[in-house]
Design a protein around this motif. Sequence first.
Motif, PDB file in Angstrom:
ATOM      1  N   GLY A  87       0.834  -1.189   0.000  1.00  0.00           N
ATOM      2  CA  GLY A  87       0.000   0.000   0.000  1.00  0.00           C
ATOM      3  C   GLY A  87       0.865   1.234   0.000  1.00  0.00           C
ATOM      4  O   GLY A  87       1.707   1.422  -0.868  1.00  0.00           O
ATOM      5  N   TYR A  88       0.678   2.075   1.010  1.00  0.00           N
ATOM      6  CA  TYR A  88       1.409   3.340   1.094  1.00  0.00           C
ATOM      7  C   TYR A  88       2.904   3.102   1.279  1.00  0.00           C
ATOM      8  O   TYR A  88       3.325   2.251   2.065  1.00  0.00           O
ATOM      9  N   VAL A  89       3.716   3.852   0.535  1.00  0.00           N
ATOM     10  CA  VAL A  89       5.166   3.828   0.681  1.00  0.00           C
ATOM     11  C   VAL A  89       5.611   5.189   1.210  1.00  0.00           C
ATOM     12  O   VAL A  89       5.241   6.234   0.660  1.00  0.00           O
ATOM     13  N   THR A  90       6.384   5.187   2.264  1.00  0.00           N
ATOM     14  CA  THR A  90       6.787   6.434   2.918  1.00  0.00           C
ATOM     15  C   THR A  90       7.748   7.248   2.061  1.00  0.00           C
ATOM     16  O   THR A  90       8.304   6.757   1.073  1.00  0.00           O
ATOM     17  N   GLN A  91       7.937   8.490   2.466  1.00  0.00           N
ATOM     18  CA  GLN A  91       8.989   9.313   1.882  1.00  0.00           C
ATOM     19  C   GLN A  91      10.345   8.829   2.399  1.00  0.00           C
ATOM     20  O   GLN A  91      10.425   8.151   3.428  1.00  0.00           O
ATOM     21  N   PRO A  92      11.434   9.130   1.702  1.00  0.00           N
ATOM     22  CA  PRO A  92      12.758   8.647   2.134  1.00  0.00           C
ATOM     23  C   PRO A  92      13.112   9.104   3.546  1.00  0.00           C
ATOM     24  O   PRO A  92      12.854  10.235   3.942  1.00  0.00           O
ATOM     25  N   LYS A  93      13.707   8.171   4.301  1.00  0.00           N
ATOM     26  CA  LYS A  93      14.181   8.443   5.656  1.00  0.00           C
ATOM     27  C   LYS A  93      15.603   7.892   5.806  1.00  0.00           C
ATOM     28  O   LYS A  93      16.046   7.079   4.997  1.00  0.00           O
ATOM     29  N   ASP A  95      18.410   5.645   7.819  1.00  0.00           N
ATOM     30  CA  ASP A  95      18.508   4.533   8.758  1.00  0.00           C
ATOM     31  C   ASP A  95      19.698   4.750   9.697  1.00  0.00           C
ATOM     32  O   ASP A  95      20.339   5.811   9.692  1.00  0.00           O
ATOM     33  N   LYS A  96      20.019   3.730  10.501  1.00  0.00           N
ATOM     34  CA  LYS A  96      21.100   3.857  11.481  1.00  0.00           C
ATOM     35  C   LYS A  96      22.467   4.010  10.823  1.00  0.00           C
ATOM     36  O   LYS A  96      23.400   4.524  11.437  1.00  0.00           O
ATOM     37  N   ARG A  97      22.579   3.568   9.574  1.00  0.00           N
ATOM     38  CA  ARG A  97      23.860   3.688   8.860  1.00  0.00           C
ATOM     39  C   ARG A  97      23.916   4.969   8.029  1.00  0.00           C
ATOM     40  O   ARG A  97      24.784   5.116   7.179  1.00  0.00           O
ATOM     41  N   ASN A  98      22.942   5.849   8.277  1.00  0.00           N
ATOM     42  CA  ASN A  98      22.882   7.134   7.590  1.00  0.00           C
ATOM     43  C   ASN A  98      22.649   6.970   6.086  1.00  0.00           C
ATOM     44  O   ASN A  98      23.131   7.759   5.276  1.00  0.00           O
ATOM     45  N   GLN A  99      21.895   5.927   5.723  1.00  0.00           N
ATOM     46  CA  GLN A  99      21.526   5.694   4.328  1.00  0.00           C
ATOM     47  C   GLN A  99      20.015   5.847   4.179  1.00  0.00           C
ATOM     48  O   GLN A  99      19.258   5.475   5.079  1.00  0.00           O
ATOM     49  N   HIS A 100      19.580   6.342   3.043  1.00  0.00           N
ATOM     50  CA  HIS A 100      18.158   6.590   2.822  1.00  0.00           C
ATOM     51  C   HIS A 100      17.424   5.318   2.433  1.00  0.00           C
ATOM     52  O   HIS A 100      17.956   4.478   1.688  1.00  0.00           O
ATOM     53  N   PHE A 101      16.190   5.197   2.952  1.00  0.00           N
ATOM     54  CA  PHE A 101      15.334   4.060   2.618  1.00  0.00           C
ATOM     55  C   PHE A 101      13.879   4.504   2.684  1.00  0.00           C
ATOM     56  O   PHE A 101      13.546   5.557   3.226  1.00  0.00           O
ATOM     57  N   VAL A 102      13.001   3.688   2.116  1.00  0.00           N
ATOM     58  CA  VAL A 102      11.556   3.902   2.234  1.00  0.00           C
ATOM     59  C   VAL A 102      10.944   2.628   2.787  1.00  0.00           C
ATOM     60  O   VAL A 102      11.510   1.533   2.667  1.00  0.00           O
ATOM     61  N   SER A 103       9.780   2.774   3.390  1.00  0.00           N
ATOM     62  CA  SER A 103       9.079   1.624   3.968  1.00  0.00           C
ATOM     63  C   SER A 103       7.742   1.451   3.254  1.00  0.00           C
ATOM     64  O   SER A 103       6.954   2.393   3.161  1.00  0.00           O
ATOM     65  N   ALA A 104       7.501   0.231   2.744  1.00  0.00           N
ATOM     66  CA  ALA A 104       6.258  -0.089   2.046  1.00  0.00           C
ATOM     67  C   ALA A 104       5.380  -0.947   2.952  1.00  0.00           C
ATOM     68  O   ALA A 104       5.828  -1.982   3.466  1.00  0.00           O
ATOM     69  N   GLN A 105       4.139  -0.531   3.165  1.00  0.00           N
ATOM     70  CA  GLN A 105       3.210  -1.278   4.000  1.00  0.00           C
ATOM     71  C   GLN A 105       2.638  -2.461   3.235  1.00  0.00           C
ATOM     72  O   GLN A 105       2.223  -2.325   2.082  1.00  0.00           O
ATOM     73  N   ILE A 106       2.598  -3.623   3.888  1.00  0.00           N
ATOM     74  CA  ILE A 106       2.021  -4.826   3.281  1.00  0.00           C
ATOM     75  C   ILE A 106       0.513  -4.796   3.466  1.00  0.00           C
ATOM     76  O   ILE A 106       0.005  -4.537   4.559  1.00  0.00           O
ATOM     77  N   GLN A 107      -0.214  -5.065   2.392  1.00  0.00           N
ATOM     78  CA  GLN A 107      -1.667  -5.129   2.448  1.00  0.00           C
ATOM     79  C   GLN A 107      -2.129  -6.585   2.429  1.00  0.00           C
ATOM     80  O   GLN A 107      -1.677  -7.374   1.609  1.00  0.00           O
ATOM     81  N   HIS A 108      -3.011  -6.907   3.376  1.00  0.00           N
ATOM     82  CA  HIS A 108      -3.618  -8.239   3.432  1.00  0.00           C
ATOM     83  C   HIS A 108      -2.552  -9.343   3.536  1.00  0.00           C
ATOM     84  O   HIS A 108      -2.657 -10.390   2.908  1.00  0.00           O
ATOM     85  N   GLY A 109      -1.514  -9.086   4.322  1.00  0.00           N
ATOM     86  CA  GLY A 109      -0.462 -10.082   4.483  1.00  0.00           C
ATOM     87  C   GLY A 109      -0.856 -11.172   5.468  1.00  0.00           C
ATOM     88  O   GLY A 109      -1.563 -10.923   6.453  1.00  0.00           O
ATOM     89  N   PRO A 204      23.824  11.230  -7.713  1.00  0.00           N
ATOM     90  CA  PRO A 204      23.291   9.864  -7.715  1.00  0.00           C
ATOM     91  C   PRO A 204      23.009   9.286  -6.332  1.00  0.00           C
ATOM     92  O   PRO A 204      22.284   8.300  -6.213  1.00  0.00           O
ATOM     93  N   GLU A 205      23.560   9.897  -5.297  1.00  0.00           N
ATOM     94  CA  GLU A 205      23.343   9.410  -3.941  1.00  0.00           C
ATOM     95  C   GLU A 205      22.167  10.103  -3.254  1.00  0.00           C
ATOM     96  O   GLU A 205      21.875   9.826  -2.085  1.00  0.00           O
ATOM     97  N   ALA A 206      21.489  10.993  -3.946  1.00  0.00           N
ATOM     98  CA  ALA A 206      20.357  11.710  -3.354  1.00  0.00           C
ATOM     99  C   ALA A 206      19.205  10.742  -3.091  1.00  0.00           C
ATOM    100  O   ALA A 206      19.074   9.709  -3.764  1.00  0.00           O
ATOM    101  N   PRO A 207      18.346  11.029  -2.099  1.00  0.00           N
ATOM    102  CA  PRO A 207      17.204  10.138  -1.825  1.00  0.00           C
ATOM    103  C   PRO A 207      16.240  10.113  -3.002  1.00  0.00           C
ATOM    104  O   PRO A 207      16.014  11.126  -3.664  1.00  0.00           O
TER     105      PRO A 207
END
Length: 504
Positions: A87-93, A95-109, A204-207
């Motif tokens: 479902g919804y995927v977050t904006q880039p954040k 992580d603990k290693r100072n690298q950008h990631f997004v989180s995707a919510q699982i629907q009906h898992g 190229p390293e931008a979020p």
Amino acid sequence: MASASFGKPATTFCERVASVERRSNPAFCVLGSRSKIVLSRVLASQITVGDEIAFPVPTGDTAGPEICITKACSSGTNRCLYQAPVGYVTQPKLDKRNQHFVSAQIQHGNLGISAIFLPCEALREYFYRLPQTDAQGKHPSLYEILGVSSRAAPAEVRLAFKLRHLELTAAGAPHLEQVAVERAFNILGEPELRACYDTLLGDPEAPAVFPYGGFGSILVSGERSRDGQTFFARRILAFSPERRRRRFHLPVRRCDFYNDRALCRDVRRRLEFWLDPAVLHVVWDATWNQWKHLLRTKMEVDAIFVPRSEYRKRRGEWELVSWETALPSRLEAKLPADFQRQVQAAQTAYHRFGQYSRALDEIRFYLEHRAIERAELERMCSELRIPGDFDIAQISWRPDYDPFFYCQLARRARRIYLFRDEYVFDVEKAVVVETPQLGHATYVFAKPRSMESFLALYTETTKNNIRQNRDNIVAQLGFLGRVIHGTDSRAWLKEVRQRVGEQD
């Protein structure tokens, strides 16, 4: 193979793959129990004998949308494959290693996984395909795929896509090449995604943002967390967004015009999409926003829409707001044949408002103190040398107002009065007050014995006094209730007809 009962928690099936048949249509694999599972070709290409496959038991002989595969011959960070509806995927954040990631919510898992963590590097590799040089040569940029400059206007980008699509079709190019061209345009044809891509070209390293916010079926490789609730993806192998085709008519006044594109909104359908001049074959500029509310024309829209959402702060709390947006490559729009004539008429009306602004200000002054019947206003316009074909009713209209409400009430009215920024309709069995502005309601009153007495009383009170029934004003005016405009104009009309005593 056992099947899950409808309405009960799904049973998880887990077994090893005995064989894979990739050349059949559809592809399938056979498990150790001799059960056969139909798979997509992309997923089948990633499975080998000995892999462990887990999924909620489906009701038929096909694997459901969620499936997890543990590779028999792999280790480390890509030892698992996971396919699931997101479902919804977050904006880039960060992580603990100072690298950008997004989180995707699982629907009906049903496999215990609630989210997929995707590094922005995986988004850049799969969706944005930044130009780079490797053993096979240099990968072109999205602009190079379409054959346009990075400074090209939105209309130029669309024309380049259409030409490139025709060239590939005529040459019988492979399907993957046509998909690459369409994907390039769906990134460059959406302002936010194009801005993200341009930023990535410089850094190229931008979020990177997940295109169109998620909502679809994704296949990734990576590994599960220790508690099994999170899947840490390393690569995106496939993504297919939810799609829905829609055909409808949209008032042109619901577009916000910029010099090179327009943003169109349909609040009732919860749709939002971008247009460029190459879609409508019409050139515009930002000045159209000044008089667009005087346009009554509608355009026909035929497009493939995908879900989109984002969190917005309302009343101090964050809420997930969802709508749909059109894929640029699957968007068509058509204007009526007399559109240019209607544009000219709207521009002329707007210029008249400016030309006779002093006379109109004088009329507005009178309307602030008393309700005036439309016929009397037309006589006043004549005395002030305003042309007879000037529609004085539009003096109170706001750009976001839907003329449907006014037209339905006007055709039922015996007389129409203007007071301040409102219309007062004297219909057969009631009196209806309408404010020509988005977000307002229609007020309905019982038929008075004397319209003059009703207007004298109404002009001395306020809508707030009526809602709170101060000094028993509800009984004095015969207030019957409000009808909210809402998003369904037909429902509004049905309730208005009931309140004014119309027969079906």
